[in-house]
Design an enzyme around this catalytic site. Structure first.
Site, short mmCIF file in Angstrom:
data_model
loop_
_atom_site.label_atom_id
_atom_site.label_comp_id
_atom_site.label_asym_id
_atom_site.label_seq_id
_atom_site.Cartn_x
_atom_site.Cartn_y
_atom_site.Cartn_z
N GLU A 119 -5.40 -0.55 -7.32
CA GLU A 119 -4.63 0.87 -8.13
C GLU A 119 -3.25 -0.42 -9.03
OE1 GLU A 119 -4.28 4.69 -5.11
OE2 GLU A 119 -3.45 2.22 -4.69
N SER A 152 0.89 -1.04 -0.14
CA SER A 152 -0.44 0.08 -0.47
C SER A 152 0.91 1.32 -0.21
CB SER A 152 -1.29 0.43 1.53
OG SER A 152 0.03 -0.10 2.36
N ASN A 169 -4.12 6.31 -0.56
CA ASN A 169 -2.89 6.67 0.66
C ASN A 169 -2.33 7.84 0.54
OD1 ASN A 169 -4.18 4.12 2.44
ND2 ASN A 169 -2.40 2.92 0.48
N HIS A 199 -2.52 -2.80 -6.26
CA HIS A 199 -2.70 -2.39 -5.09
C HIS A 199 -4.22 -3.10 -5.03
CE1 HIS A 199 -3.93 0.09 -1.05
NE2 HIS A 199 -3.53 -0.90 -1.30
#
Length: 376
Positions: free
Chosen positions: A149, A116, A187, A137
């Site tokens: 992702e 992540s 993130n 991800h």
């Protein structure tokens, strides 16, 4: 398609379920062998519940389970066409696994990480064939969260991202392609949701209950930042923030919270430990937030302004296209609206003014505006 999954934790078994549901043959491996049995036993219960509720047929449940076999050793992944690693967020441990894996799999096997926050380029650079390495991800829980992702590194073969993008669509996911920057899309942009909430509480301006209530009632978020940190794991959320902060060369925008560090040290990790910002032990009552409309408005505007500023900066830097930035936040972390359109709705001038006032109050780089926000 033959898929190898390394790591039989929540993410690993979730990704295995997604691949198996799409008809792939999956080998699930974990260095801790009992963990695989535990994961597969849990998956059987999950599939049974889905069948009982009529979400899938009994035949489909059996097919999904039969598509996943236990790997006794890393070598059992040798026939995989794609391997997805989902183990501990530690670069050294991951690269050690990848370099060993490369000795078993074919030259055409795609190797990927579900990390992540760790640089995809740095993970792939250790391989003999870094061009076959890419970030894939998923979001937790992988079977339910639609976003994936796809992150090519500087060394990834040019057409590989498009291949994985198409594969994820075949798996029923909503893929977005992101640049290999710390935190990727979600993130990175989401950091202020937690960071600014924590700052408000650290300054004794509001309680966690009030921050959560403000974001739920005024922003329509399904969960406030403190509820969400407890769900994710306070320790996990802190680790991601720390990685992003360090990888951005200690940019003050991503500075971790001392309160969160103390919570992590005290093992007050949230739901998984029974206590976090809230108490989850049996019979414990959640404290009610003291209502204060003016305070709620201040909290909401402060946090949403920081989030929109991050989304605008991601657009400016070309981390992803506009559509993918909007999709990523809605499908990856359940935001009620895309942040770029939310900025237009509130008014970019209002967002700019809020950040300017915060900068005036704190004199901290944390509140600097994206140059594009000023233009907008």
């Amino acid at each position: 398609m033959n898929i190898g999954i390394i790591g039989a934790g929540t993410m690993g078994v979730g990704i295995a379920q997604v691949a198996a549901t799409a008809g792939c043959k999956v080998v699930l491996f974990d260095a801790n062998a009992p963990q695989i049995d535990k994961a597969l036993s849990g998956l059987e219960k999950t599939l049974q519940k889905l069948a009982e509720k009529g979400k899938i047929s009994q035949e489909k449940a059996t097919e999904i389970r039969n598509n996943i076999v236990k790997g006794e050793a890393l070598q059992d992944l040798k026939d995989s066409e794609l391997v997805i690693e989902a183990i501990i967020e530690n670069k050294d441990i991951k690269t050690k696994v990848f370099t060993e894996l490369e000795t078993y799999v074919s030259e055409n096997c795609i190797i990927s990480s579900n990390t992540s926050s760790i640089s995809i380029t740095s993970l792939g650079a250790e391989l003999k064939k870094p061009e076959r390495f890419i970030g894939i991800h998923f979001f937790n829980p992988a079977p339910l969260m639609p976003l994936v992702e796809v992150i090519p590194s500087l060394l990834t073969e040019k057409t590989l991202a498009d291949k994985i993008y198409s594969l994820m669509k075949e798996w029923g996911k909503i893929p977005v392609i992101a640049k290999d920057i710390p935190g990727f899309i979600v993130n990175r942009i989401a950091r202020p949701y937690y960071g600014e909430g924590l700052r408000i509480v650290e300054e004794n301006r509001a309680t966690p209950e009030q921050v959560d209530e403000a974001m739920r009632t005024l922003g329509n978020f399904k969960m406030g930042p403190f509820e969400l940190m407890d769900l994710i794991g306070v320790d996990v959320n802190f680790a991601v923030t720390t990685t992003v902060y360090k990888d951005y060369f200690y940019d003050p925008k991503y500075k971790p919270s001392l309160l969160q560090q103390r919570m992590a040290e005290a093992k007050l990790h949230g739901r998984k430990t029974g206590k976090g910002f809230y108490d989850y032990t049996e019979g414990a009552e959640k404290p009610a937030a003291e209502k204060n409309d003016t305070l709620y408005q201040q909290i909401f505007l402060r946090i949403i302004s920081m989030l929109i500023n991050e989304a605008v900066e991601a657009k400016r830097l070309g981390i992803a296209n506009d559509e993918d930035i909007e999709l990523a936040m809605q499908k990856g972390v359940n935001y009620p609206k895309g942040l770029l359109s939310w900025g237009k709705e509130i008014g970019y001038s209002k967002i700019s003014e809020t950040l300017q006032n915060l900068y005036g109050e704190y004199q901290e780089e944390r509140y600097r505006q994206s140059p594009l926000l000023r233009k907008l």
